[in-house]
Scaffold this motif. Structure first.
Motif, short mmCIF file in Angstrom:
data_model
loop_
_atom_site.label_atom_id
_atom_site.label_comp_id
_atom_site.label_asym_id
_atom_site.label_seq_id
_atom_site.Cartn_x
_atom_site.Cartn_y
_atom_site.Cartn_z
N ILE A 1 0.84 -1.20 0.00
CA ILE A 1 0.00 0.00 0.00
C ILE A 1 0.87 1.25 0.00
O ILE A 1 0.61 2.21 -0.74
N LYS A 2 1.91 1.24 0.81
CA LYS A 2 2.81 2.39 0.88
C LYS A 2 3.47 2.63 -0.47
O LYS A 2 3.63 3.79 -0.91
N ASP A 3 3.87 1.58 -1.16
CA ASP A 3 4.50 1.72 -2.47
C ASP A 3 3.56 2.31 -3.51
O ASP A 3 4.00 2.94 -4.48
N GLN A 4 2.25 2.12 -3.32
CA GLN A 4 1.27 2.67 -4.26
C GLN A 4 1.16 4.19 -4.15
O GLN A 4 0.76 4.86 -5.10
N GLU A 5 1.46 4.72 -2.98
CA GLU A 5 1.42 6.16 -2.73
C GLU A 5 0.08 6.78 -3.12
O GLU A 5 0.00 7.85 -3.70
N GLY A 6 -0.99 6.07 -2.82
CA GLY A 6 -2.32 6.60 -3.09
C GLY A 6 -2.71 6.64 -4.55
O GLY A 6 -3.71 7.23 -4.92
N ARG A 7 -1.92 5.97 -5.41
CA ARG A 7 -2.20 6.04 -6.85
C ARG A 7 -2.87 4.78 -7.37
O ARG A 7 -2.92 4.56 -8.58
N LEU A 8 -3.37 3.94 -6.50
CA LEU A 8 -3.96 2.68 -6.91
C LEU A 8 -5.16 2.93 -7.82
O LEU A 8 -6.12 3.59 -7.44
N ALA A 9 -5.05 2.42 -9.05
CA ALA A 9 -6.10 2.63 -10.07
C ALA A 9 -6.42 4.11 -10.24
O ALA A 9 -7.57 4.50 -10.45
N GLY A 10 -5.39 4.94 -10.15
CA GLY A 10 -5.60 6.38 -10.31
C GLY A 10 -6.47 7.00 -9.24
O GLY A 10 -7.11 8.03 -9.46
N GLY A 11 -6.49 6.40 -8.07
CA GLY A 11 -7.32 6.91 -6.98
C GLY A 11 -8.72 6.32 -6.96
O GLY A 11 -9.50 6.61 -6.05
N ASP A 12 -9.05 5.49 -7.96
CA ASP A 12 -10.39 4.91 -8.03
C ASP A 12 -10.54 3.68 -7.14
O ASP A 12 -11.64 3.13 -7.02
N LEU A 13 -9.44 3.25 -6.53
CA LEU A 13 -9.49 2.16 -5.57
C LEU A 13 -8.66 2.55 -4.36
O LEU A 13 -7.49 2.93 -4.50
N LEU A 14 -9.27 2.49 -3.19
CA LEU A 14 -8.57 2.84 -1.95
C LEU A 14 -8.22 1.56 -1.19
O LEU A 14 -9.03 0.63 -1.13
N ALA A 15 -7.02 1.55 -0.62
CA ALA A 15 -6.58 0.41 0.18
C ALA A 15 -5.99 0.92 1.47
O ALA A 15 -5.18 1.85 1.48
N ALA A 16 -6.42 0.32 2.58
CA ALA A 16 -5.90 0.71 3.88
C ALA A 16 -5.74 -0.53 4.73
O ALA A 16 -6.62 -1.41 4.75
N CYS A 17 -4.61 -0.63 5.42
CA CYS A 17 -4.35 -1.76 6.30
C CYS A 17 -4.49 -1.29 7.74
O CYS A 17 -3.75 -0.41 8.19
N GLU A 18 -5.46 -1.83 8.44
CA GLU A 18 -5.70 -1.48 9.83
C GLU A 18 -5.43 -2.71 10.69
O GLU A 18 -6.27 -3.59 10.81
N GLY A 19 -4.22 -2.77 11.24
CA GLY A 19 -3.84 -3.95 11.99
C GLY A 19 -3.76 -5.15 11.06
O GLY A 19 -2.98 -5.18 10.11
N GLN A 20 -4.57 -6.13 11.32
CA GLN A 20 -4.58 -7.36 10.53
C GLN A 20 -5.72 -7.41 9.52
O GLN A 20 -6.04 -8.46 8.99
N VAL A 21 -6.31 -6.25 9.24
CA VAL A 21 -7.45 -6.17 8.33
C VAL A 21 -7.13 -5.26 7.16
O VAL A 21 -6.70 -4.12 7.35
#
Length: 272
Positions: free
Chosen positions: A7-27
């Motif tokens: 996720i960090k490597d994506q730098e918020g650019r995943l699918a041009g911002g059309d897909l959000l990814a966040a890791c919260e603990g083990q989820v």
């Protein structure tokens, strides 16, 4: 690579911002982020989801994935049919299709996938819904496969829906394009729970906490087994599972679970 690093490597650019990814603990939380288009799918979104599931499957620290859509109107309305980056744009040089690649990655992912169905779920959105191991929906949600209304048929998504939807309902939905409501979806076993919109997050979190409470090793190996036996005949299923349970009993989680049961204490999972 861990999901967090990916996720960090994506730098918020995943699918041009059309897909959000966040890791919260083990989820891992994945959100389709096109509310202005009712979270309609593009090739970039499908491939972003494919990559997320592929990375998640290799991260043994991950315990659950929650998949949802942004906003409060739609989980996913299907493929974006406007001209441009649509999954229906022909490219005969391409040997595989993004939706099929996503299905392969999700099918091979050993982490439980929870669908947070916050609204309309149509066409390709039903494909994403079918990839989820469990799903909770709001009362206003609608589920449908309207492809015949634009001259096509839900070919690809049938791969993940034909074993979830009873044949008569499946035939009607595919051949008429008419949707069903959340209550009907629950009644035929498509949903684990239907809740008012205000209770959706709490219901999803309770399910996630239930997943976090049990043995991660047992869940990963169990989900792998569920997928492995799908195409086996009964004798092969019996042979596979008798071997699988013998190996599972040797894991540290199994020994810890049995010890905790006998000692009447909460287990401390080793994830080994």
């Amino acid at each position: 690579m861990s999901v967090e690093k990916w996720i960090k490597d994506q730098e918020g650019r995943l699918a041009g911002g059309d897909l959000l990814a966040a890791c919260e603990g083990q989820v891992l939380r994945l959100t389709l982020n096109r509310p202005q288009r009712r979270n309609a799918l593009t090739d970039a979104v499908l491939l972003g989801l494919r990559d997320a599931f592929a990375v998640a499957s290799k991260d043994n620290t991950l315990r659950a994935i929650v998949l949802t859509g942004a906003g409060d109107k739609a989980f996913c309305a299907g493929a974006d049919l406007t001209p441009g980056d649509t999954p229906f744009q022909p490219d005969f040089a391409r040997l595989t299709l993004p939706m099929a690649d996503l299905m392969r990655a999700a099918h091979g992912c050993h982490v439980p996938i929870v669908g947070r169905i916050n609204g309309v779920c149509m066409a390709g959105g039903m494909g994403l819904f079918g990839l989820c191991d469990m799903a909770i929906a709001v009362e206003e949600a609608r589920f449908g496969m309207p492809e015949v209304k634009v001259g096509i048929f839900p070919m690809q998504i049938l791969n993940v829906l034909r074993d979830l939807i009873p044949p008569r309902f499946l035939n009607e939905m595919c051949m008429t394009g008419q949707p069903i409501d959340a209550a009907t979806a629950f009644s035929i076993g498509l949903l684990n729970k239907v809740v008012p919109a205000a209770q959706l997050d709490a219901a999803v979190e309770r399910l996630v906490q239930d997943l976090l409470a049990v043995s991660p090793m047992a869940v990963r190996r169990g989900k792998y087994a569920l997928r492995a036996v799908e195409s086996m005949a009964f004798p092969e299923r019996v042979a596979f599972t008798e071997t699988a349970i013998s190996a599972m009993i040797q894991t540290q989680d199994a020994r810890e679970g049995l010890a905790a049961f006998n000692e009447k204490r909460p287990p401390q999972w080793k994830n080994r």
